[in-house]
Motif scaffolding. Structure first.
Motif, PDB file in Angstrom:
ATOM      1  N   TYR A 145     -20.948  75.718 -41.322  1.00 14.82           N
ATOM      2  CA  TYR A 145     -19.795  76.298 -40.616  1.00 14.82           C
ATOM      3  C   TYR A 145     -18.801  76.909 -41.597  1.00 14.82           C
ATOM      4  O   TYR A 145     -18.256  77.970 -41.359  1.00 14.82           O
ATOM      5  CB  TYR A 145     -19.116  75.245 -39.734  1.00 14.82           C
ATOM      6  CG  TYR A 145     -19.956  74.829 -38.547  1.00 14.82           C
ATOM      7  CD1 TYR A 145     -20.428  75.790 -37.637  1.00 14.82           C
ATOM      8  CD2 TYR A 145     -20.290  73.496 -38.327  1.00 14.82           C
ATOM      9  CE1 TYR A 145     -21.220  75.420 -36.552  1.00 14.82           C
ATOM     10  CE2 TYR A 145     -21.077  73.126 -37.249  1.00 14.82           C
ATOM     11  CZ  TYR A 145     -21.544  74.082 -36.373  1.00 14.82           C
ATOM     12  OH  TYR A 145     -22.302  73.721 -35.307  1.00 14.82           O
ATOM     13  N   LEU A 146     -18.566  76.218 -42.722  1.00 17.73           N
ATOM     14  CA  LEU A 146     -17.611  76.754 -43.707  1.00 17.73           C
ATOM     15  C   LEU A 146     -18.116  78.092 -44.268  1.00 17.73           C
ATOM     16  O   LEU A 146     -17.328  79.012 -44.498  1.00 17.73           O
ATOM     17  CB  LEU A 146     -17.389  75.744 -44.832  1.00 17.73           C
ATOM     18  CG  LEU A 146     -16.548  74.513 -44.462  1.00 17.73           C
ATOM     19  CD1 LEU A 146     -16.460  73.536 -45.618  1.00 17.73           C
ATOM     20  CD2 LEU A 146     -15.141  74.919 -44.012  1.00 17.73           C
TER      21      LEU A 146
ATOM     22  N   GLU B 100     -13.472  83.407 -46.462  1.00 16.68           N
ATOM     23  CA  GLU B 100     -13.431  82.569 -47.663  1.00 16.68           C
ATOM     24  C   GLU B 100     -12.101  81.815 -47.780  1.00 16.68           C
ATOM     25  O   GLU B 100     -12.057  80.622 -48.082  1.00 16.68           O
ATOM     26  CB  GLU B 100     -13.692  83.420 -48.914  1.00 16.68           C
ATOM     27  CG  GLU B 100     -13.807  82.617 -50.204  1.00 16.68           C
ATOM     28  CD  GLU B 100     -14.646  81.343 -50.045  1.00 16.68           C
ATOM     29  OE1 GLU B 100     -14.221  80.294 -50.547  1.00 16.68           O
ATOM     30  OE2 GLU B 100     -15.707  81.387 -49.378  1.00 16.68           O
ATOM     31  N   GLN B 101     -10.983  82.510 -47.513  1.00 14.93           N
ATOM     32  CA  GLN B 101      -9.659  81.916 -47.682  1.00 14.93           C
ATOM     33  C   GLN B 101      -9.467  80.714 -46.755  1.00 14.93           C
ATOM     34  O   GLN B 101      -8.967  79.660 -47.159  1.00 14.93           O
ATOM     35  CB  GLN B 101      -8.589  82.990 -47.401  1.00 14.93           C
ATOM     36  CG  GLN B 101      -7.184  82.595 -47.802  1.00 14.93           C
ATOM     37  CD  GLN B 101      -7.093  82.197 -49.276  1.00 14.93           C
ATOM     38  OE1 GLN B 101      -7.722  82.801 -50.143  1.00 14.93           O
ATOM     39  NE2 GLN B 101      -6.339  81.141 -49.547  1.00 14.93           N
ATOM     40  N   ASP B 102      -9.900  80.893 -45.495  1.00 13.54           N
ATOM     41  CA  ASP B 102      -9.751  79.812 -44.510  1.00 13.54           C
ATOM     42  C   ASP B 102     -10.648  78.634 -44.861  1.00 13.54           C
ATOM     43  O   ASP B 102     -10.249  77.465 -44.739  1.00 13.54           O
ATOM     44  CB  ASP B 102     -10.088  80.330 -43.110  1.00 13.54           C
ATOM     45  CG  ASP B 102      -9.128  81.414 -42.662  1.00 13.54           C
ATOM     46  OD1 ASP B 102      -8.142  81.672 -43.390  1.00 13.54           O
ATOM     47  OD2 ASP B 102      -9.356  82.017 -41.605  1.00 13.54           O
ATOM     48  N   ALA B 103     -11.860  78.932 -45.306  1.00 15.91           N
ATOM     49  CA  ALA B 103     -12.787  77.864 -45.683  1.00 15.91           C
ATOM     50  C   ALA B 103     -12.201  77.061 -46.840  1.00 15.91           C
ATOM     51  O   ALA B 103     -12.307  75.829 -46.883  1.00 15.91           O
ATOM     52  CB  ALA B 103     -14.140  78.457 -46.070  1.00 15.91           C
ATOM     53  N   LYS B 104     -11.548  77.758 -47.764  1.00 17.46           N
ATOM     54  CA  LYS B 104     -10.963  77.089 -48.927  1.00 17.46           C
ATOM     55  C   LYS B 104      -9.845  76.127 -48.477  1.00 17.46           C
ATOM     56  O   LYS B 104      -9.752  74.988 -48.921  1.00 17.46           O
ATOM     57  CB  LYS B 104     -10.399  78.153 -49.876  1.00 17.46           C
ATOM     58  CG  LYS B 104     -10.042  77.616 -51.248  1.00 17.46           C
ATOM     59  CD  LYS B 104      -9.583  78.721 -52.184  1.00 17.46           C
ATOM     60  CE  LYS B 104      -8.687  78.157 -53.265  1.00 17.46           C
ATOM     61  NZ  LYS B 104      -7.405  78.847 -53.384  1.00 17.46           N
ATOM     62  N   SER B 105      -9.014  76.638 -47.571  1.00 17.27           N
ATOM     63  CA  SER B 105      -7.914  75.849 -47.043  1.00 17.27           C
ATOM     64  C   SER B 105      -8.446  74.575 -46.374  1.00 17.27           C
ATOM     65  O   SER B 105      -7.891  73.489 -46.534  1.00 17.27           O
ATOM     66  CB  SER B 105      -7.130  76.734 -46.070  1.00 17.27           C
ATOM     67  OG  SER B 105      -6.252  76.007 -45.300  1.00 17.27           O
TER      68      SER B 105
END
Lengths: 465, 465
Positions: free
Chosen positions: A128-129, A134-139
């Motif tokens: 899912y990540l 990318e930015q949201d997954a990092k958060s």
């Protein structure tokens, strides 16, 4: 037709009475493929009711809802859904396409999507990540790193943060823009040029402020914040005491996220239930309506304690000769073990609750206190039982033996009740063994040891009892 | 000088570490009569810390604070002060002149002043009300009429209510005006021409709405509200589930007041502590650091239960002949009473928590469930103990007697644990006797009755055991 009604009835069974009619209509809309009517009615429901309705639907009808709602609309439904044993996040997500699920998770408030993602296997989580920006997954990855039951695990990234040099109208405009996304708009966090948190402004004071001012003129710089590793119970106490609706989480003065009061309401409920369950030696929230399953959840504790109780039995067995000589001693076994167990449970409960408020507790003072309390209770209870037994059995020696044993057994149980959770806490072991049933079973053992040794001593001294 | 330091140290003892320096400086300001420095420093504290600081001051220094603060400034201090056993509202008010106290009470949020006034004698209450503006006194009198622990007793009159025909800019202006007074501005309640509550608008959607609209265009008409007599625990569940920050209280569609989430946070904590205390048979929140006082608070329960335990002792006494014939029977008394007590405590805890969620509980189903659970647990525990005793004592008959007694004693304790809180609840008696210690002491009695009767039967049937 019969099948349709069954479906609707099953769905509405656990919902609030007030929405059962709406829910039945919605099930009908789903079954008849009436998309417009469904979307209208569904939008009318409160977020929580939408979540409960969706959870109660049979899988094939949930499929229909997934087809009709956009991932962002579905995110609103999932944001209001409690994540517990009854909701099975992995199964709910598996009903959607991976792209749909990832987009929905991305659109949810970060603290809520993290709660769901934590329940998934490593494989699903990575999948899912990888499908998110990318930015949201990092958060989200950052939040996933925090231990359960810490401030970090509760916090959300959806807050409003504005520069201290913004004017009031600029800030107001920023709040309006952020209001579409942010989880709360009651507090606006103020950052300096180094992106460090320097103050907080309530929306109320922003609305009342003169337009010519800057944020730094009206902000409150006396901030209360917590670190990401702070225990969630401590966070709950702070928010409850100060009546905050959100609390910033900071590290090296940088704002990491905020914790919302509604998450704290859940924490308070969960922690209280945890303490309560522990005191009773049973998980009161298992919600298992199947008696067989419920029984097998309670049995491990009971069987474990039976083996501890066998220790008590063999102690009494060791005093076999004494009981054969003076069968009257058997009469007071349960009175002494029961009373000491009750006293131990009381001191355990007080100690566990005091330890929850660690900041203000001096543990040695607490222990000394329990010893003194045990002495007072032991003396009063011992004198009571001495009087009762002496009068009942016209036997002062027996009264003395039973009263003395009772007094000492209570003192020991009291100290054990306070000491055991304290040791568990000191060695950072979750004090699961510090349960009420454990303490009272353990105190059965010490009580009979004390009782028969004293009785044996009396018989040795006086020849009989 | 020594005295001054003592004062400061005593004051800061219970405060957060972070503010102890500020608090010491404030005590010095008070003692040196430095009004300006004090007012500056005091204003910097958070509301909760102001309240705690004030509570911790010795009486003569509080007098100084009263002289320096206006009643309306003092109202902010008292608004953040918890009303519990430690705060003595009557004494705090007596330190002020009646006029000052009345004006302060008038300036407080109504739910908070009502909480304080409820603790006063009828005479004091009437005096303070008579010194307030008639309209405010009437508003407080209305709230005083509601029973403790109901929605009515929690609600406040400080909300924003606007006509449905107002435009967005008019509404926004009204919110700005009200923001100075109202306890919350997150929700704006919308009334029709008959003053009936017809909808709610969040400040967020008000800020995002087009200026040309009226409130009725954007309001949410799907209201969740409670009646004034609703139990506070039910109110807490609704607010926790729906994540509301405030909840309207209505009667005949008229808005009576609102309940704030921070009051609900306290309710959840209080109710949990109440259940926990009851399960342990001790008030864990008494906060008594004096061991003698603490002991005398715990003793009534223990002494009461000793007399119930005497019942158990006399039952065993009645089987005196049996124990003299077979002293081995004494060995298993505490094992059987202890295990049955543990099982009873488990079923009690589950029953009490289920009853708290009355709306979804079918009591007869619950009772049937506990009977079935008791049977399963009784059979498993009975077989375990049968095996252990048979192997240990090489005596199948003894194993059978003890195992059978254990099984039946567990079943009885399980049913009693569920049935007693249920009966208490049905006859609307506060189920104080449904405590853990009471259930386990009662089950001691039933357990020994079952055990010795079965043992007697076995000896009668087989001649020995």
């Amino acid at each position: 037709m019969a099948n349709e009604n069954n479906n609707a009835e099953e769905v509405v069974e656990d919902l609030r009475d007030e929405i059962s009619e709406q829910a039945q209509a919605l099930v009908n809309d789903l079954e008849h493929g009436d998309k417009e009517a469904f979307l209208d009615g569904f939008a009318d429901l409160h977020g929580y009711d939408r979540g409960q309705f969706y959870l109660n639907l049979p899988s094939q009808l949930r499929q229909q809802v997934i087809d009709w709602l956009t991932p962002s609309e579905m995110a609103e439904v999932f944001d209001e859904m409690p994540v517990d044993d009854d909701t099975k996040p992995d199964e709910l997500l598996k009903e959607m396409s991976p792209q749909y699920a990832a987009e929905m998770l991305d659109q949810m408030y970060t603290d809520n999507s993290v709660d769901m993602l934590e329940e998934l296997s490593g494989h699903d989580l990575r999948m899912y990540l990888s499908l998110m920006p990318e930015q949201d997954a990092k958060s989200i990855r950052e939040l996933l790193n925090y231990d359960d039951e810490t401030a970090g695990s509760l916090m959300s990234h959806d807050y409003i943060a504005i520069s201290e040099n913004d004017t009031i109208p600029e800030a107001m405009q920023a709040v309006k823009v952020a209001a579409k996304e942010a989880e709360q708009i009651t507090y606006i966090y103020v950052l300096n040029a180094d992106e460090k948190l320097v103050g907080v402004v309530s929306l109320r004071s922003l609305m009342l402020a003169d337009d010519s001012l800057e944020l730094k003129d009206i902000m409150d710089t006396n901030l209360i914040a917590v670190g990401p590793d702070e225990d969630q119970e401590e966070v709950a106490h702070i928010m409850a005491d100060y009546n905050f609706s959100s609390l910033p989480v900071v590290e090296n003065d940088k704002l990491l996220g905020i914790i919302m009061v509604d998450d704290i309401v859940d924490v308070i409920g969960d922690e209280a239930t945890e303490d309560y369950s522990r005191l009773a030696g049973v998980d009161v929230e298992s919600g298992d309506d199947n008696p067989l399953k419920a029984a097998f959840k309670r049995l491990p504790w009971l069987i474990g304690l039976i083996f501890l109780g066998m220790g008590t039995a063999s102690v009494i067995d060791g005093f076999n000769g004494l009981v054969a000589t003076a069968p009257i001693l058997a009469v007071f076994i349960s009175l002494i073990t029961g009373t000491a167990g009750n006293a131990g449970t009381q001191s355990l409960a007080v100690a566990v609750r005091k330890l929850a408020f660690k900041s203000t507790t001096n543990v040695w003072k607490m222990l000394l206190n329990e010893i003194l309390i045990g002495c007072v209770i032991g003396i009063v209870a011992g004198l009571t039982i001495f009087t009762v037994v002496t009068v009942w059995k016209h036997n002062v020696l027996l009264g003395l033996a039973v009263g003395l044993a009772m007094g000492i057994a209570i003192l020991v149980a009291n100290v054990a009740g306070a000491f055991i959770p304290l040791i568990m806490d000191a060695i950072h072991v979750d004090p699961a063994v510090a349960s009420g049933p454990f303490i009272s079973t353990l105190s059965d053992l010490t009580s009979v040891l004390i009782y028969f040794n004293i009785a044996g001593l009396f018989i040795h001294l006086f020849g009989a009892i």
